[in-house]
Motif scaffolding. Structure first.
Motif, PDB file in Angstrom:
ATOM      1  N   LEU A 164       0.944  -1.176  -0.037  1.00 31.83           N
ATOM      2  CA  LEU A 164       0.167  -0.015   0.253  1.00 31.83           C
ATOM      3  C   LEU A 164       0.928   1.191   0.027  1.00 31.83           C
ATOM      4  N   LEU A 165       0.609   2.022  -0.890  1.00 34.33           N
ATOM      5  CA  LEU A 165       1.087   3.562  -0.850  1.00 34.33           C
ATOM      6  C   LEU A 165       0.409   4.502  -0.648  1.00 34.33           C
ATOM      7  N   ALA A 252       3.023   8.235   3.432  1.00 28.56           N
ATOM      8  CA  ALA A 252       3.936   9.332   3.081  1.00 28.56           C
ATOM      9  C   ALA A 252       3.891  10.529   4.306  1.00 28.56           C
ATOM     10  N   GLY A 253       4.923  10.901   4.608  1.00 29.11           N
ATOM     11  CA  GLY A 253       4.996  12.048   5.705  1.00 29.11           C
ATOM     12  C   GLY A 253       4.588  13.181   5.324  1.00 29.11           C
ATOM     13  N   ARG A 254       4.415  13.488   3.993  1.00 24.00           N
ATOM     14  CA  ARG A 254       3.856  14.927   3.855  1.00 24.00           C
ATOM     15  C   ARG A 254       2.490  14.612   3.002  1.00 24.00           C
ATOM     16  N   SER A 255       1.773  13.769   3.113  1.00 21.28           N
ATOM     17  CA  SER A 255       0.328  13.433   2.628  1.00 21.28           C
ATOM     18  C   SER A 255      -0.613  14.473   3.256  1.00 21.28           C
ATOM     19  N   ILE A 256      -1.520  14.950   2.423  1.00 19.09           N
ATOM     20  CA  ILE A 256      -2.384  15.684   2.713  1.00 19.09           C
ATOM     21  C   ILE A 256      -3.835  14.933   2.930  1.00 19.09           C
ATOM     22  N   ILE A 257      -3.786  13.501   2.534  1.00 23.21           N
ATOM     23  CA  ILE A 257      -4.974  12.838   2.726  1.00 23.21           C
ATOM     24  C   ILE A 257      -5.693  12.534   4.074  1.00 23.21           C
ATOM     25  N   GLY A 274       1.668  -6.958   9.427  1.00 23.79           N
ATOM     26  CA  GLY A 274       2.066  -5.715   8.698  1.00 23.79           C
ATOM     27  C   GLY A 274       3.724  -5.135   8.892  1.00 23.79           C
ATOM     28  N   VAL A 275       4.229  -4.684   7.870  1.00 15.95           N
ATOM     29  CA  VAL A 275       5.349  -3.784   7.999  1.00 15.95           C
ATOM     30  C   VAL A 275       4.861  -2.419   7.462  1.00 15.95           C
ATOM     31  N   VAL A 276       5.022  -1.695   8.448  1.00 14.98           N
ATOM     32  CA  VAL A 276       4.695  -0.131   8.314  1.00 14.98           C
ATOM     33  C   VAL A 276       5.931   0.683   8.433  1.00 14.98           C
ATOM     34  N   GLU A 277       5.964   1.636   7.329  1.00 17.89           N
ATOM     35  CA  GLU A 277       7.260   2.794   7.361  1.00 17.89           C
ATOM     36  C   GLU A 277       6.286   4.106   7.216  1.00 17.89           C
ATOM     37  N   LEU A 278       6.851   4.910   7.642  1.00 18.63           N
ATOM     38  CA  LEU A 278       6.561   6.279   7.498  1.00 18.63           C
ATOM     39  C   LEU A 278       7.863   7.014   6.891  1.00 18.63           C
ATOM     40  N   TRP A 279       7.531   7.537   5.454  1.00 16.16           N
ATOM     41  CA  TRP A 279       8.564   8.140   4.593  1.00 16.16           C
ATOM     42  C   TRP A 279       8.430   9.633   4.904  1.00 16.16           C
ATOM     43  N   SER A 283       5.214  12.836  -0.250  1.00 20.35           N
ATOM     44  CA  SER A 283       3.968  13.362  -0.468  1.00 20.35           C
ATOM     45  C   SER A 283       2.902  11.969  -1.023  1.00 20.35           C
ATOM     46  N   HIS A 284       1.642  12.420  -1.212  1.00 24.64           N
ATOM     47  CA  HIS A 284       0.861  11.494  -1.702  1.00 24.64           C
ATOM     48  C   HIS A 284       1.374  11.091  -2.960  1.00 24.64           C
ATOM     49  N   ALA A 285       1.967  11.543  -3.688  1.00 30.64           N
ATOM     50  CA  ALA A 285       2.491  11.115  -5.101  1.00 30.64           C
ATOM     51  C   ALA A 285       3.847  10.464  -4.950  1.00 30.64           C
ATOM     52  N   ILE A 286       4.059   9.734  -4.018  1.00 31.23           N
ATOM     53  CA  ILE A 286       5.223   8.925  -3.345  1.00 31.23           C
ATOM     54  C   ILE A 286       5.600   7.896  -4.520  1.00 31.23           C
ATOM     55  N   ASN A 287       4.791   7.291  -5.589  1.00 27.39           N
ATOM     56  CA  ASN A 287       5.265   6.464  -6.405  1.00 27.39           C
ATOM     57  C   ASN A 287       6.064   7.122  -7.317  1.00 27.39           C
TER      58      ASN A 287
END
Length: 314
Positions: A164-165, A252-257, A274-279, A283-287
């Motif tokens: 999940l991105l 995404a650490g700068r996500s607005i959603i 789960g494996v969970v990472e905070l980048w 932003s929400h356009a991480i890919n």
């Protein structure tokens, strides 16, 4: 590129609550943007229009190798071309399928209205059956991540893993900023310059000019397509904890959603496998911002899942 099945065009589809293009000119504009964006992708090895109970789904297969394939699920209004930055790196390692989501702008054609999250999982499960795919690794961004989660929740036997991105409405609730963003996708007279600024905003300042084919495609979908999708339901704690497949969540650490920190905490607390990472810098356009890093992380994750599954069977 092959012509799609007959698209839904015009207000006649509104009473049936089916996604449709506003008129013939709107579809022509969208199809031109779609073809230009698709031209930037590797050549698909196979293109199919697959019938399901909810409509005909446009599916592309890239790569011909063995192994459990990846199924990519795009974000809202984005369709297959949004994976431009990721595809070449992914198909070098395993076969990849991409779809245009039913009810969204793209070359899939909806024929039955959605009433629930279960409906949206059902058509994906049926699609996998029609494609002859017993199991897939799901890879979804934003609302595509929400769709991947609900398929894993309801039909886990089909799902080897889920990546999940910055998924929408899964681990954190929508912010007021998403409401502002949504206005640009439903108001026909919304100025194009404002729509471009909104796209850049949600993407952390990424280029959303007319020189960017994927931005053109998303803008055309927002302007020229009318969707009738039920609001994405926010899963309960028990539902998140009930997903019994390996899950990689990159927040995404700068996500607005959503609130990224709270979303990451909820995912870590509830996901059983789960494996969970905070980048922090994403932003929400991480890919598109970190394509090589995203690809490497997702491929390493699913390779490990495959190794673990093989060891369990052997």
């Amino acid at each position: 590129m092959n012509d799609p099945v007959e698209p839904n065009i015009g207000a006649a589809f509104r009473p049936r609550r089916l996604g449709h293009f506003r008129d013939a000119s709107a579809f022509a504009r969208y199809r031109n943007a779609y073809d230009q964006a698709m031209a930037r992708l590797p050549e698909p090895d196979q293109t199919q229009d697959v019938a399901t109970r909810f409509g005909t789904v446009r599916v592309y297969r890239f790569g011909t190798g063995d192994g459990v394939p990846l199924l990519l699920l795009p974000g809202r209004t984005a369709a297959t071309p949004m994976w431009e930055a990721n595809l070449a790196g992914l198909i070098a390692h395993r076969p990849v399928y991409t779809v245009d989501l039913l009810g969204e702008p793209g070359l899939s054609v909806q024929t039955r209205a959605f009433t629930s999250a279960a409906d949206q999982a059902d058509w994906l499960a049926e699609l996998l059956d029609r494609l002859g795919l017993d199991r897939v690794h799901l890879f979804g961004v934003s609302i595509g991540g929400w769709s991947a989660f609900h398929l894993a929740l309801r039909v886990p036997k089909k799902v080897a893993s889920v990546s999940l991105l910055d998924p929408a409405s899964l681990f954190g609730r929508f912010t007021w900023k998403v409401v502002v963003m949504s206005l640009g996708s439903v108001v026909p007279f919304f100025p194009e310059s404002w729509r471009r600024k909104l796209l850049s905003w949600i993407s952390g300042g990424a280029d959303a000019s007319e020189d960017e084919p994927v931005a053109n495609l998303i803008s055309a979908g927002m302007r020229d397509f009318t969707a009738f999708l039920p609001p994405p339901t926010y899963p309960t704690d028990d539902q998140v904890a009930g997903v019994d497949v390996p899950v990689l969540a990159l927040i995404a650490g700068r996500s607005i959603i959503h609130n990224p920190r709270k979303a990451a905490l909820r995912a870590r607390r509830l996901l059983a496998r789960g494996v969970v990472e905070l980048w922090p810098d994403a932003s929400h356009a991480i890919n598109g911002e970190f394509p090589e890093r995203v690809n490497a992380r997702v491929l390493a994750f699913i390779d490990e899942v495959d190794r673990t599954d093989s060891a369990a069977l052997g």
